[in-house]
Design an enzyme around this catalytic site. Structure first.
Site, PDB file in Angstrom:
ATOM      1  N   THR A 104       0.884  -1.244   0.229  1.00 55.36           N
ATOM      2  CA  THR A 104       0.072  -0.037  -0.269  1.00 55.36           C
ATOM      3  C   THR A 104       1.601   0.938  -0.218  1.00 55.36           C
ATOM      4  OG1 THR A 104      -0.269  -0.263   2.858  1.00 55.36           O
ATOM      5  CG2 THR A 104      -1.867  -1.224   1.652  1.00 55.36           C
ATOM      6  N   ASP A 121      18.016  -2.620  20.829  1.00 55.10           N
ATOM      7  CA  ASP A 121      16.917  -2.729  19.662  1.00 55.10           C
ATOM      8  C   ASP A 121      15.490  -3.570  19.427  1.00 55.10           C
ATOM      9  OD1 ASP A 121      15.663  -1.606  17.426  1.00 55.10           O
ATOM     10  OD2 ASP A 121      17.362  -2.919  15.985  1.00 55.10           O
ATOM     11  N   GLU A 147       7.920  -1.435  12.717  1.00 55.69           N
ATOM     12  CA  GLU A 147       9.181  -0.894  12.077  1.00 55.69           C
ATOM     13  C   GLU A 147      10.949  -1.948  11.786  1.00 55.69           C
ATOM     14  OE1 GLU A 147      13.431   0.888  12.852  1.00 55.69           O
ATOM     15  OE2 GLU A 147      12.606  -1.320  13.585  1.00 55.69           O
ATOM     16  N   GLU A 148      10.701  -3.330  12.273  1.00 56.51           N
ATOM     17  CA  GLU A 148      12.177  -4.203  11.424  1.00 56.51           C
ATOM     18  C   GLU A 148      11.660  -3.955  10.500  1.00 56.51           C
ATOM     19  OE1 GLU A 148      14.560  -4.248  13.259  1.00 56.51           O
ATOM     20  OE2 GLU A 148      14.846  -3.890  15.208  1.00 56.51           O
ATOM     21  N   GLU A 192       3.093   4.102   7.427  1.00 60.51           N
ATOM     22  CA  GLU A 192       1.482   3.748   7.889  1.00 60.51           C
ATOM     23  C   GLU A 192       0.665   5.381   8.873  1.00 60.51           C
ATOM     24  OE1 GLU A 192       0.472   2.010   6.008  1.00 60.51           O
ATOM     25  OE2 GLU A 192       2.735   2.062   5.800  1.00 60.51           O
ATOM     26  N   GLU A 231       1.184   8.726   7.122  1.00 64.83           N
ATOM     27  CA  GLU A 231      -0.031   8.546   5.432  1.00 64.83           C
ATOM     28  C   GLU A 231      -1.330   8.592   5.811  1.00 64.83           C
ATOM     29  OE1 GLU A 231       2.449   4.907   3.080  1.00 64.83           O
ATOM     30  OE2 GLU A 231       1.150   4.306   4.012  1.00 64.83           O
ATOM     31  N   ASP A 254      15.553   5.391  19.303  1.00 67.75           N
ATOM     32  CA  ASP A 254      15.401   4.087  19.248  1.00 67.75           C
ATOM     33  C   ASP A 254      16.223   3.334  20.173  1.00 67.75           C
ATOM     34  OD1 ASP A 254      15.349   1.617  17.445  1.00 67.75           O
ATOM     35  OD2 ASP A 254      15.241   1.860  15.556  1.00 67.75           O
ATOM     36  N   HIS A 267      20.737  -7.860  16.412  1.00 69.01           N
ATOM     37  CA  HIS A 267      19.656  -8.211  15.986  1.00 69.01           C
ATOM     38  C   HIS A 267      19.560  -9.777  15.972  1.00 69.01           C
ATOM     39  CE1 HIS A 267      17.798  -5.233  12.553  1.00 69.01           C
ATOM     40  NE2 HIS A 267      17.555  -4.597  14.037  1.00 69.01           N
TER      41      HIS A 267
END
Length: 749
Positions: free
Chosen positions: A271, A391, A429-430, A438, A441, A458, A558
């Site tokens: 989208t 994170d 977010e990842e 979003e 938008e 963050d 991560h």
């Protein structure tokens, strides 16, 4: 007669209304315009309009920020895996809502906003793997399914197996080649070495280019599968043994695997430019760009060592060598006298599934008392790949402590900001900055018209050595002011400003030697705010000393090792750096929300524009441009115009600040000029091939020339293709934007 009587009633009412409006106008004009000493005192409501920041109250806020509370926040936030849309993530949504609705320390309001977003997950029944296969199909090596459990807090069964989000499923098999960082130039180098890449599997190391780009580049050369690993030379200062890595130090253990989104865009992929709601039009999945076209899988350097140290072929260039304890050969295929046979091939087995899931943003609000229609936004994403202690939970732990203290002050009636403050806990977010995108938008017009600034925290603490903010130029002044008021942790505290300048500094043509403010790319949730909406933005963190480590990021990034234990023992023992970040981020937030005249500085943009101009004002570039009828004179004139307008605004602000009772209208006018400056650098047609990128200063660039991104890339492209029309076009875009920015700053006619 009745009709006539009613007409007189209307006329009388109209006259009385007009008199009333005239009286109000006279009063407003009388009290809003500065008067002499003999003039009557303005009523109290006028003084409330001119209320400025209370420095004592700001100091009280910083004194109330507690390191122990941040530590406990982090313990709670990282107690279980909380990947986007999972049960762990949903539990954190409820935690935030309960904190922000607390009757004693909560905010004015807190809401959950749900989106239907396109995500990618591994198949729990069919684990992804990288295998070495004999000619008869027998697997003689297979990569680890999960990292080794080294501490108690890793034992949660919900830890997701390592995978490359958005990589397509498949089981390609071929000879292995080593492709360094997977840059386009790396694959070109392999071809120059006479290696036929068609039908091969490439193993690449993290770094050098984006995750997805490694696979996108590979496919252009006929590669059918990609393996990615983290080299200890890039993350561990070359330390690779189990005895010198976590849990004995902060370095990544051999089994550690960096998960990540293999996606070059941000926002929901189906989208673009629309909020991902149930009613939203979605593009066909086969129209998605910026994700791997071939199966891709990350592995740990323990498994990578087994593969790379067995490769045959010529030795890689010295710049391609890493720290796995062997010579890196290019391949293709394995040595006959090693662990495998020359006929053995590598198979990349990927069973990822893409599907639409619900993901939430949590929004908290403190309403402004004077300008409730002006928003200062503070955000941090909530989701993580596994436990995510650093994170993003370090940032969320800091945000919860800031909202606790500010919420308590509001509930007790001690404070209410001039402008409204919006706190955002962004989801997904990842996977590609989805929640924040979003949000921008869905509320595009309102946010673009009303937002003063966006503060992103963050990863609050990469390490505990020095302050490291990034931001657009107008944010520099407020960051400097706040950094001078917050002390470094430890026994010999100094202002964060001095510590920052010690580690990252530059020589300014205006101020002399000052701390260096980093630039914003697209690495976190500030991206849609600055690139798409043109809102002054900043990202705040504490980090390590780059002169003492070559780590490209904190080593457990991560991976399943990014746990509370890791943070508590090696990132920030005592959580004093977290406390410092909370104090300075809160200081900046309160200043932006409560200072009468916004603490943003347009002059600092002028200095950046001049720096960007000097980067392109070289004899060989100017000569190239001149030979193709392109002149830099209009650019130079536009920058001069901007600097003059910025200096003029600065003088008008200084005069307003000297007045005992400045005009509220004049204050609002200069604030709007400061707020809207960043918007002037937007051009939605400047980068048609890049979703959301419309900021002509902050956009990414691929060329080596540190100037205006579109102009730099167009120049390098023209040198190869001979198409100088694009250079002229991008120069026009830059000049037009700078002239528009100058006009924003000029006195209102």
């Amino acid at each position: 007669m009745v009709k006539c009587s009613k007409n007189w009633e209307y006329i009388l009412a109209a006259v009385l209304s007009g008199v009333g409006l005239l009286t109000i106008g006279i009063l407003l004009g009388h009290f809003a315009i500065p008067k002499g000493t003999d003039e009557p005192e303005a009523p109290s409501w006028v003084h409330s309009l001119l209320r400025d920041l209370d420095e004592d109250l700001l100091q009280d806020f910083m004194n109330q920020v507690e390191a122990t509370r941040i530590r406990e926040n982090l313990r709670t936030l990282s107690s279980q895996p909380h990947m986007a849309s999972t049960d762990g993530d949903k539990e954190l949504v409820q935690l935030l809502l309960s904190r922000w609705k607390d009757p004693k320390t909560g905010l004015d309001d807190a809401t959950e906003v749900v989106y239907d977003v396109f995500l990618s997950f591994p198949d729990s029944e069919r684990p992804n793997s990288v295998a070495v296969v004999l000619e008869n199909g027998t697997q003689i090596f297979i990569s680890r399914e999960k990292e080794e459990n080294l501490t108690v807090d890793q034992a949660d069964p919900r830890v997701v197996q390592p995978y490359a989000a958005y990589a397509p499923p498949g089981n390609p098999q071929g000879k292995l080649v080593y492709a360094n960082e997977g840059k386009l130039s790396d694959y070109e180098e392999l071809v120059r070495n006479g290696i036929d890449l068609n039908g091969t599997i490439a193993i690449t190391r993290y770094g050098g280019t984006g995750r997805a780009t490694k696979a996108i580049n590979a496919a252009k050369f006929g590669v059918i599968g990609v393996v990615v690993y983290t080299d200890p030379g890039d993350i561990n200062d070359k330390k690779a043994s189990a005895e010198e890595t976590y849990p004995y130090s902060w370095y990544l253990p051999p089994s550690g695997v960096e998960r990540g989104s293999y996606n070059n865009h941000f926002g929901d992929l189906l989208t673009p430019y629309y909020p991902a709601k149930d009613f939203t039009y979605r593009i066909p999945e086969d129209q998605i760009t910026g994700i791997p076209p071939i199966p891709t899988q990350p592995i740990g350097f323990e498994d990578a060592r087994t593969l790379i140290c067995s490769l045959t072929g010529p030795a890689a260039d010295d710049t391609w060598q890493g720290s796995l304890g062997c010579v890196y050969n290019l391949g293709p295929g394995f040595q006959d006298d090693g662990l495998f046979f020359n006929t053995s091939e590598v198979q990349v087995n990927v069973y990822n599934q893409r599907r639409i899931e619900k993901s939430s943003n949590v929004l908290g609000l403190i309403r402004g008392s004077v300008e409730p229609d002006r928003y200062v936004i503070y955000g941090n994403h909530r989701d993580s790949w596994v436990h995510g202690a650093i994170d993003p939970s370090s940032g969320t732990a800091v945000m919860l402590e800031i909202t606790r203290v500010l919420g308590k002050m509001v509930k007790e009636g001690k404070w209410r900001p001039r402008r409204s403050i919006i706190f955002g806990s962004w989801g997904a977010e990842e996977f590609g900055l989805i929640g924040s995108t979003e949000y921008t938008e869905e509320f595009f017009s309102k946010l673009q018209q009303r937002s003063v600034a966006y503060i992103n925290v963050d990863i609050a603490v990469f390490a505990n050595v020095t302050f490291r903010p990034q931001g657009t130029p107008p944010a520099q002044s407020v960051l400097f002011t706040a950094a001078k008021q917050v002390q470094t942790p430890g026994d010999n505290p100094i202002p964060l400003y001095d510590n920052w300048k010690l580690h990252y500094n530059r020589t300014s043509s205006i101020y002399g030697v000052i701390p260096s403010l980093g630039s914003l790319g697209a690495g976190s949730d500030y991206a849609p705010f600055v690139h798409y909406l043109g809102i002054t933005s900043m990202d705040i963190a504490y980090t390590y000393d780059k002169s003492k480590t070559s780590a490209r990021i904190y080593p457990a990034y991560h991976t399943a090792f990014d746990t509370f234990d890791y943070a508590d023992k090696f990132i920030d023992p005592g959580f004093t750096s977290h406390q410092a970040v909370a104090r300075i981020a809160g200081n900046v937030l309160v200043r932006l929300a409560d200072t009468l005249i916004l603490p943003l500085n347009a002059i600092d943009y002028g200095e950046m524009l001049e720096t960007l101009y000097k980067a392109v004002d070289h004899e060989y570039i100017v000569e190239d441009l001149k030979n193709h009828s392109v002149s830099l004179v209009p650019l130079q004139n536009a920058i001069s115009q901007f600097k003059s307008a910025a200096a003029g605004l600065h003088q008008r602000i200084a005069r307003l600040q000297e007045e005992a009772s400045p005009s509220p209208l004049q204050v609002r006018m200069v604030n709007d000029q400061l707020m809207l400056l960043e918007r002037a650098f937007l051009n939605p047609r400047a980068f048609p091939d890049k979703y959301y990128y419309s900021h002509i200063i902050m956009a990414s660039r691929s060329s080596f020339i540190a100037t205006f991104p579109g102009l730099a890339d167009a120049y390098i492209s023209a040198k190869k293709s001979g198409n100088w029309e694009d250079v002229h076009q991008h120069l026009t875009i830059v000049v037009q934007a700078i002239e528009n920015a100058a006009s924003i700053l000029e006195p209102v006619a």
